[in-house]
Design a protein around this motif. Sequence first.
Motif, PDB file in Angstrom:
ATOM      1  N   ASP A  78       0.749  -1.326   0.024  1.00 29.66           N
ATOM      2  CA  ASP A  78       0.066  -0.062   0.047  1.00 29.66           C
ATOM      3  C   ASP A  78       0.909   1.322   0.007  1.00 29.66           C
ATOM      4  O   ASP A  78       0.474   2.322  -0.123  1.00 29.66           O
ATOM      5  CB  ASP A  78      -0.910  -0.078   1.188  1.00 29.66           C
ATOM      6  N   TRP A  89      -1.930   2.409  -7.040  1.00 27.34           N
ATOM      7  CA  TRP A  89      -3.146   2.967  -6.505  1.00 27.34           C
ATOM      8  C   TRP A  89      -3.163   3.681  -5.068  1.00 27.34           C
ATOM      9  O   TRP A  89      -2.011   3.923  -4.480  1.00 27.34           O
ATOM     10  CB  TRP A  89      -3.962   1.648  -6.052  1.00 27.34           C
ATOM     11  N   HIS A  90      -4.285   4.393  -4.889  1.00 25.70           N
ATOM     12  CA  HIS A  90      -4.281   5.354  -3.810  1.00 25.70           C
ATOM     13  C   HIS A  90      -5.444   4.955  -2.705  1.00 25.70           C
ATOM     14  O   HIS A  90      -6.635   4.627  -3.298  1.00 25.70           O
ATOM     15  CB  HIS A  90      -4.648   6.654  -3.808  1.00 25.70           C
ATOM     16  N   THR A  91      -5.486   4.555  -1.509  1.00 22.49           N
ATOM     17  CA  THR A  91      -6.402   3.947  -0.683  1.00 22.49           C
ATOM     18  C   THR A  91      -6.921   5.095   0.349  1.00 22.49           C
ATOM     19  O   THR A  91      -6.143   5.820   0.977  1.00 22.49           O
ATOM     20  CB  THR A  91      -5.866   2.723   0.077  1.00 22.49           C
ATOM     21  N   ARG A  93      -9.376   6.534   3.553  1.00 21.15           N
ATOM     22  CA  ARG A  93     -10.068   5.769   4.761  1.00 21.15           C
ATOM     23  C   ARG A  93     -10.995   6.950   5.207  1.00 21.15           C
ATOM     24  O   ARG A  93     -10.661   8.017   5.248  1.00 21.15           O
ATOM     25  CB  ARG A  93      -8.946   5.295   5.740  1.00 21.15           C
ATOM     26  N   ILE A  99     -11.496   1.495   4.886  1.00 21.70           N
ATOM     27  CA  ILE A  99     -11.223   2.019   3.599  1.00 21.70           C
ATOM     28  C   ILE A  99     -12.519   2.132   2.966  1.00 21.70           C
ATOM     29  O   ILE A  99     -13.577   1.625   3.281  1.00 21.70           O
ATOM     30  CB  ILE A  99     -10.659   0.910   2.772  1.00 21.70           C
ATOM     31  N   ILE A 102     -10.830   2.849  -3.144  1.00 23.46           N
ATOM     32  CA  ILE A 102      -9.393   2.413  -3.938  1.00 23.46           C
ATOM     33  C   ILE A 102      -9.298   2.868  -5.022  1.00 23.46           C
ATOM     34  O   ILE A 102     -10.321   2.553  -5.919  1.00 23.46           O
ATOM     35  CB  ILE A 102      -9.213   1.220  -3.694  1.00 23.46           C
ATOM     36  N   TYR A 288      -6.538  -3.510   3.581  1.00 25.32           N
ATOM     37  CA  TYR A 288      -5.614  -2.726   2.807  1.00 25.32           C
ATOM     38  C   TYR A 288      -6.133  -2.568   1.264  1.00 25.32           C
ATOM     39  O   TYR A 288      -6.689  -3.546   0.745  1.00 25.32           O
ATOM     40  CB  TYR A 288      -4.174  -3.515   2.808  1.00 25.32           C
ATOM     41  N   GLY A 289      -5.769  -1.548   0.433  1.00 24.83           N
ATOM     42  CA  GLY A 289      -6.040  -1.590  -0.806  1.00 24.83           C
ATOM     43  C   GLY A 289      -5.520  -2.596  -1.698  1.00 24.83           C
ATOM     44  O   GLY A 289      -6.087  -3.060  -2.724  1.00 24.83           O
TER      45      GLY A 289
END
Length: 309
Positions: A78, A89-91, A93, A99, A102, A288-289
Amino acid sequence: MPHIFDTPAGLRDVPSGSPFLTQWSDTVAGLLVGRVVNPWVTGESVVAERSIVWIGFPRTRLMGSLRDDRAGAFAAADVRNQQFEYCEWHTQRNAAGKITKITFCTETGEYWGALANFDRNLVLNLYRSLVSPAVSMNDLFPGGGSYLPTNRWNTTDGIVHYIVGINTLAAAVGVVAGGVGFASSVTPDNQAQQADPAPPHAADPRVKLDAAAVTRLGFGVGLREPIGIYIAGWDDTGFSKPDGSPAGNYWRIVRGHAGAALRVEYQVPAGEGFVVGDMRIGGRRIAYGSQVAEHITVMAGALAISRGR
């Protein structure tokens, strides 16, 4: 009349007839010179097309060193600078740390850098529509200077295009060209390439293997138009809602199109009453993404070109 290479996925961030389209075409043509066959210049015949596909999650690198610690591997993946497989990628929250969305991306820095050189206001407006209305010109062009790819909206607070150093269109073309030169000594299959010592990436050996296979058959190798790196698809088999029922279709293509997406979001509609972080994959809660990234496939389009043999 010279061939005009299209923008990735045929994007129309600028109107038809804009000089940017010619500028971008010249950039792409320059990347191909001396590396792969450009049939639009040589006039040679395209005899077949192939999508070279790999997993977007950096499995080879992280699952090797963290084989017995899947949570550790997902946490490591991540972090943007660990996202090596031409998929970043960007996660996002919520306040509770769960989350909510994503965003997966395969857009290259070369394209966005070219846009920034062409029209700063266009880049600002695109950032605002993709990431946040709060993006300012100074965030992207600090002090009125050059475009900053690692600005906060493309790192800590969002994602627009690649920032990992090896995730570039030039590098991808180079990997294809490397496969052509590797034809005489390349291992016979992808499994053999994963033998100890394993390469640190999955995309590179996959691309090299396919390019080498084409050249061993006596063909030249080119790249399919529009030239780019794309999210080929995803598989949400095993994704479940909090009550254990199968998840709905929570994927949305934002840029590009099915089979050749450049930006894809995974987010539960507000009306469902839960967020991504409440869901499970194979019975494990999504923390987690990168757990979702493991189900993303990425691809580049290749061409087999007749060399008169």
